[in-house]
Design a protein around this motif. Structure first.
Motif, PDB file in Angstrom:
ATOM      1  N   UNK A 162       0.756  -1.077   0.117  1.00 58.00           N
ATOM      2  CA  UNK A 162       0.213  -0.010  -0.120  1.00 58.00           C
ATOM      3  C   UNK A 162       0.674   1.162   0.100  1.00 58.00           C
ATOM      4  N   UNK A 163       1.819   1.289   0.822  1.00 57.93           N
ATOM      5  CA  UNK A 163       2.680   2.689   0.818  1.00 57.93           C
ATOM      6  C   UNK A 163       3.440   2.647  -0.403  1.00 57.93           C
ATOM      7  N   UNK A 164       3.901   1.708  -1.015  1.00 57.11           N
ATOM      8  CA  UNK A 164       4.555   1.837  -2.334  1.00 57.11           C
ATOM      9  C   UNK A 164       3.593   2.483  -3.297  1.00 57.11           C
ATOM     10  N   UNK A 165       2.437   1.861  -3.165  1.00 51.21           N
ATOM     11  CA  UNK A 165       1.185   2.068  -4.189  1.00 51.21           C
ATOM     12  C   UNK A 165       0.855   3.745  -4.101  1.00 51.21           C
ATOM     13  N   UNK A 166       0.785   4.256  -3.086  1.00 50.56           N
ATOM     14  CA  UNK A 166       0.578   5.427  -2.799  1.00 50.56           C
ATOM     15  C   UNK A 166       1.686   6.412  -3.426  1.00 50.56           C
ATOM     16  N   UNK A 167       2.729   6.122  -2.794  1.00 52.76           N
ATOM     17  CA  UNK A 167       3.817   7.145  -3.540  1.00 52.76           C
ATOM     18  C   UNK A 167       4.032   6.951  -4.812  1.00 52.76           C
ATOM     19  N   UNK A 168       3.951   5.636  -5.277  1.00 55.03           N
ATOM     20  CA  UNK A 168       4.455   5.394  -6.738  1.00 55.03           C
ATOM     21  C   UNK A 168       3.222   5.459  -7.749  1.00 55.03           C
ATOM     22  N   UNK A 169       2.125   5.290  -7.431  1.00 58.37           N
ATOM     23  CA  UNK A 169       0.878   5.148  -8.232  1.00 58.37           C
ATOM     24  C   UNK A 169      -0.021   6.314  -8.164  1.00 58.37           C
ATOM     25  N   UNK A 170      -0.654   6.303  -6.986  1.00 57.07           N
ATOM     26  CA  UNK A 170      -1.666   7.200  -6.701  1.00 57.07           C
ATOM     27  C   UNK A 170      -1.186   8.559  -6.612  1.00 57.07           C
ATOM     28  N   UNK A 171      -0.095   9.046  -5.967  1.00 57.56           N
ATOM     29  CA  UNK A 171       0.296  10.328  -5.681  1.00 57.56           C
ATOM     30  C   UNK A 171       0.590  10.825  -7.237  1.00 57.56           C
ATOM     31  N   UNK A 172       1.490  10.304  -7.966  1.00 57.39           N
ATOM     32  CA  UNK A 172       1.968  10.927  -9.376  1.00 57.39           C
ATOM     33  C   UNK A 172       0.727  11.102 -10.082  1.00 57.39           C
ATOM     34  N   UNK A 173      -0.308  10.309 -10.039  1.00 58.00           N
ATOM     35  CA  UNK A 173      -1.393  10.499 -10.988  1.00 58.00           C
ATOM     36  C   UNK A 173      -2.198  11.973 -10.562  1.00 58.00           C
ATOM     37  N   UNK A 174      -2.156  11.867  -9.092  1.00 57.75           N
ATOM     38  CA  UNK A 174      -3.004  13.052  -8.483  1.00 57.75           C
ATOM     39  C   UNK A 174      -2.218  14.342  -8.635  1.00 57.75           C
ATOM     40  N   UNK A 175      -0.759  14.376  -8.791  1.00 57.81           N
ATOM     41  CA  UNK A 175      -0.183  15.568  -8.801  1.00 57.81           C
ATOM     42  C   UNK A 175      -0.249  16.654  -9.726  1.00 57.81           C
ATOM     43  N   UNK A 176      -0.757  16.826 -10.667  1.00 61.62           N
ATOM     44  CA  UNK A 176      -1.246  17.958 -11.476  1.00 61.62           C
ATOM     45  C   UNK A 176      -2.511  18.630 -10.490  1.00 61.62           C
ATOM     46  N   UNK A 177      -3.344  17.710 -10.175  1.00 60.64           N
ATOM     47  CA  UNK A 177      -4.455  18.302  -9.392  1.00 60.64           C
ATOM     48  C   UNK A 177      -3.971  18.919  -8.108  1.00 60.64           C
ATOM     49  N   UNK A 178      -3.171  18.134  -7.367  1.00 62.69           N
ATOM     50  CA  UNK A 178      -2.550  18.693  -6.253  1.00 62.69           C
ATOM     51  C   UNK A 178      -1.853  20.135  -6.279  1.00 62.69           C
ATOM     52  N   UNK A 179      -0.948  20.050  -7.563  1.00 66.78           N
ATOM     53  CA  UNK A 179      -0.370  21.178  -7.707  1.00 66.78           C
ATOM     54  C   UNK A 179      -1.207  22.426  -7.809  1.00 66.78           C
ATOM     55  N   UNK A 180      -2.206  22.087  -8.749  1.00 64.38           N
ATOM     56  CA  UNK A 180      -3.192  23.259  -9.014  1.00 64.38           C
ATOM     57  C   UNK A 180      -3.998  23.743  -7.806  1.00 64.38           C
ATOM     58  N   UNK A 181      -4.468  22.642  -7.069  1.00 59.62           N
ATOM     59  CA  UNK A 181      -5.085  23.071  -5.932  1.00 59.62           C
ATOM     60  C   UNK A 181      -4.288  23.969  -4.881  1.00 59.62           C
ATOM     61  N   UNK A 182      -3.095  23.611  -4.717  1.00 60.61           N
ATOM     62  CA  UNK A 182      -2.036  24.205  -3.935  1.00 60.61           C
ATOM     63  C   UNK A 182      -1.802  25.451  -4.417  1.00 60.61           C
ATOM     64  N   UNK A 183      -1.619  25.701  -5.528  1.00 52.26           N
ATOM     65  CA  UNK A 183      -1.450  27.188  -6.119  1.00 52.26           C
ATOM     66  C   UNK A 183      -2.725  28.122  -5.898  1.00 52.26           C
ATOM     67  N   UNK A 184      -3.749  27.531  -6.070  1.00 53.84           N
ATOM     68  CA  UNK A 184      -4.879  28.313  -5.918  1.00 53.84           C
ATOM     69  C   UNK A 184      -5.275  28.710  -4.559  1.00 53.84           C
ATOM     70  N   UNK A 185      -4.850  27.574  -3.627  1.00 53.42           N
ATOM     71  CA  UNK A 185      -5.272  28.036  -2.044  1.00 53.42           C
ATOM     72  C   UNK A 185      -4.214  28.980  -1.786  1.00 53.42           C
ATOM     73  N   UNK A 186      -2.927  28.689  -2.022  1.00 49.96           N
ATOM     74  CA  UNK A 186      -2.049  29.573  -1.494  1.00 49.96           C
ATOM     75  C   UNK A 186      -1.910  30.709  -2.147  1.00 49.96           C
TER      76      UNK A 186
END
Lengths: 276, 352
Positions: A185-209
């Motif tokens: 699970x931990x490996x899946x989170x950091x190597x699959x889930x997170x990279x997939x979500x990254x553009x959204x996270x970066x977008x959200x972080x920049x808007x909120x910040x």
């Protein structure tokens, strides 16, 4: 390759003209005002502002509150976005309504509500005392903690929605595929889930910040006049002190910070996008 | 073309012609404002929009009835009134202005006002301290500043010093220095620290900030929007608003809020509220008569009751319990010259 003009681009023209008139020209005037002295171009507005130690406290206040607001939004928003992307039918509709509806409630109303929630006899203090975290009711209102809580509440949808919009396009089978191939699970989170979500996270972080660095009403109501940020200092310079040079300087610094954040996150998300 | 369409067209072209004629006439009026302004029996008063209610309800009806003349009240802000006078120098259309005292100082410096005493008989019965710069302007009311407190949480504070008592830890709300009533707290702090007379205490800002910093543990917040402060006070989260204007606090009390406004024994200050004659303004006699009526005992009593402010005419008794309240004069020129630096210092020294 020769660049060909695509007539569809003309569709953006009305918006572009509108924004040039109501935004670009005023911003240019504002920025220029910060570099204007009694006899022409000068950097003295900036040097005098930045040589005052207290103003660094103000810049620090602005960035620190924005940082923690973004962290809280991300910590609450990412799991919500995952759940939202996974959900189906009526549940998803209900969740979306729950996320979007609060946007229609004005910031002032929300902030006044937080004032009641964060009071010494408010519900947050009651819960913390009942669960034994606190021995006695303490003041959350007019503290940085209270400000971050209130701001995170206002900005949370701006974190959830970009992450959700990216996640709902990702293939849910990728997670299962990774699991089948033996990824823990931990490996899946950091190597699959997170990279997939990254553009959204970066977008959200920049808007909120960037929203959080420039917020004005929320700090003036949740922490008051004793905590200055670049936005409140800008407002005061123009409205009370009638010091246009100071206001233009603080506004430009604020603008620079916001643009830097958006630019950095755009670069980050492009890097991630290419690696996919 | 069908008949109805043609009719409609003709009709609309007639309309257009009529409209053109009307707009030409309108443009003519706009181009010659002096003609309109010179028309008798209408006098323009410049004032603050916050004074609109009592002006419309008490002042204007009384004046119109007495002199059979129409009064137009332009409610805006002091600085806008100043600008109107600056722009129209030589062809003023305002007859008199109601502005904040600090703005009056600028108007006097620019030669926009004319002295009152000789033309306004009732100015002779004004209390001491409300006539400024040899009668260039007078205060028509004194909205006084006291300590608003929650009557469920504490007894009336007798002194300005009480808010420094440790038992009020994080229960006191101060106005920020952006608010004029906040500036007065500096004078009070300096007075409490040094014991100097209030006039001298207003000059000692080192003592003021040193004293005010002692109040930090007791501070719940400093407000810029007074609505929020009263909200917290009425909910009992705050016990007192230290520097509360009578016009606001007593109006809320009258609507049933569990608050009261205390008048501390050291005396207090009043909010700026001046009225002046515009130099070379139209209808100077009528303007003087308007101010005279405003300062008359009958109207003063009505205005004081409606606004919860103190009357400035010495013949009108102060509200019960306030007859001994001392209102210290404020050196507004000093405030205007130094306020920006005080705000900067406040930001640093009073910050969380």
């Amino acid at each position: 390759m020769k660049l060909r003009f695509d007539p569809v681009l003309l569709l953006a023209l009305p918006a572009a003209i509108y924004m040039v008139i109501v935004f670009a020209i005023p911003v240019v005037v504002l920025v220029a005002r910060g570099f204007m002295g009694a006899d022409g171009f000068t950097l003295s507005n900036y040097s005098s502002f930045l040589s005052e130690p207290f103003n660094w406290v103000v810049i620090g206040n602005t960035l620190r509150v924005a940082f923690w607001t973004t962290v809280v939004c991300l910590a609450l928003g990412y799991p919500t976005a995952v759940a939202l992307a996974r959900s189906k039918g009526a549940v998803q509709v209900a969740m979306l309504i729950a996320i979007i509806l609060p946007l229609s409630v004005g910031v002032v109303v929300k902030t006044f509500a937080w004032q009641i929630v964060l009071r010494r006899d408010g519900i947050v203090a009651a819960i913390l005392v009942a669960t034994g975290v606190w021995d006695e009711p303490k003041l959350l209102l007019f503290t940085e903690h209270g400000l971050v809580m209130g701001a995170a509440n206002v900005f949370l949808p701006f974190m959830i929605l970009p992450i959700y919009s990216v996640l709902k396009l990702a293939d849910p089978n990728l997670q299962d595929a990774a699991a089948t191939l033996g990824a823990p699970p931990v490996f899946r989170f950091f190597n699959v889930a997170l990279p997939l979500a990254m553009p959204g996270i970066v977008g959200g972080v920049s808007i909120v910040f960037s929203l959080a660095t420039s917020m004005y009403v929320i700090p003036s109501l949740l922490i008051g006049d004793r905590f200055q940020t670049l936005a409140t200092l800008t407002g005061r310079a123009f409205l009370l002190m009638r010091n246009e040079a100071l206001g233009a300087t603080t506004a430009t610094i604020l603008l620079f910070l916001a643009v830097a954040i958006v630019a950095c996150s755009a670069l980050l998300s492009r890097g991630k996008g290419d690696s996919r | 073309m069908t008949e109805p369409t043609r009719l409609a067209l003709r009709h609309s072209s007639l309309n257009r012609r009529g409209f053109l004629a009307a707009s030409l006439a309108g443009a003519g009026i706009l181009a010659a404002p002096a003609i309109v302004r010179a028309q008798p029996k209408e006098m323009v008063v410049g004032g603050a929009s916050s004074q609109q209610t009592w002006t419309n309800e008490i002042m204007i009806p009384a004046f119109e009835k007495k002199y059979n003349i129409k009064v137009v009240y332009e409610g805006t802000r002091s600085l806008v009134n100043l600008e109107k006078m600056q722009k129209n120098k030589g062809s003023q259309y305002l007859s008199l202005v109601q502005m904040d005292d600090p703005v009056m100082i600028t108007a006097v410096a620019e030669g926009l006002l004319t002295p009152l005493p000789k033309v306004v008989p009732n100015a002779a019965s004004l209390k001491p301290g409300v006539t400024h710069m040899d009668g260039m302007w007078v205060n028509y009311l004194q909205p006084w500043v006291g300590i608003a407190y929650n009557t469920n949480r504490m007894a009336a504070p007798a002194s300005w010093a009480e808010a420094y008592d440790p038992k009020y830890k994080s229960r006191v709300i101060l106005p920020g220095l952006q608010n004029t009533e906040g500036v007065m707290n500096l004078f009070l702090a300096s007075f409490l620290k040094t014991g100097k007379p209030m006039a001298e205490a207003q000059k000692d800002m080192d003592a003021a900030f040193a004293k005010l910093k002692e109040m930090k543990p007791n501070l719940l917040m400093a407000y810029t929007q007074e609505g929020q402060a009263y909200n917290l006070l009425e909910q009992g989260e705050a016990f007192m608003v230290y520097g509360s204007i009578s016009t606001l606090a007593l109006a809320r009390k009258a609507r049933g809020a569990p608050i009261e406004l205390a008048a501390p024994k050291e005396g207090t200050f009043s909010m700026p509220s001046g009225v002046a004659l515009v130099k070379d303004g139209p209808m100077p006699e009528m303007a003087a008569a308007y101010i005279d009526l405003m300062l008359s005992p009958e109207i003063q009593a009505q205005l004081a009751a409606a606004t919860y402010a103190l009357p400035t005419n010495g013949k009108v008794p102060a509200p019960a319990g306030l007859d001994k309240l001392v209102i210290h004069p404020i050196d507004w020129a000093n405030v205007s010259a130094n306020r920006a630096s005080w705000v900067t210092r406040w930001d640093k020294e009073m910050s969380l």
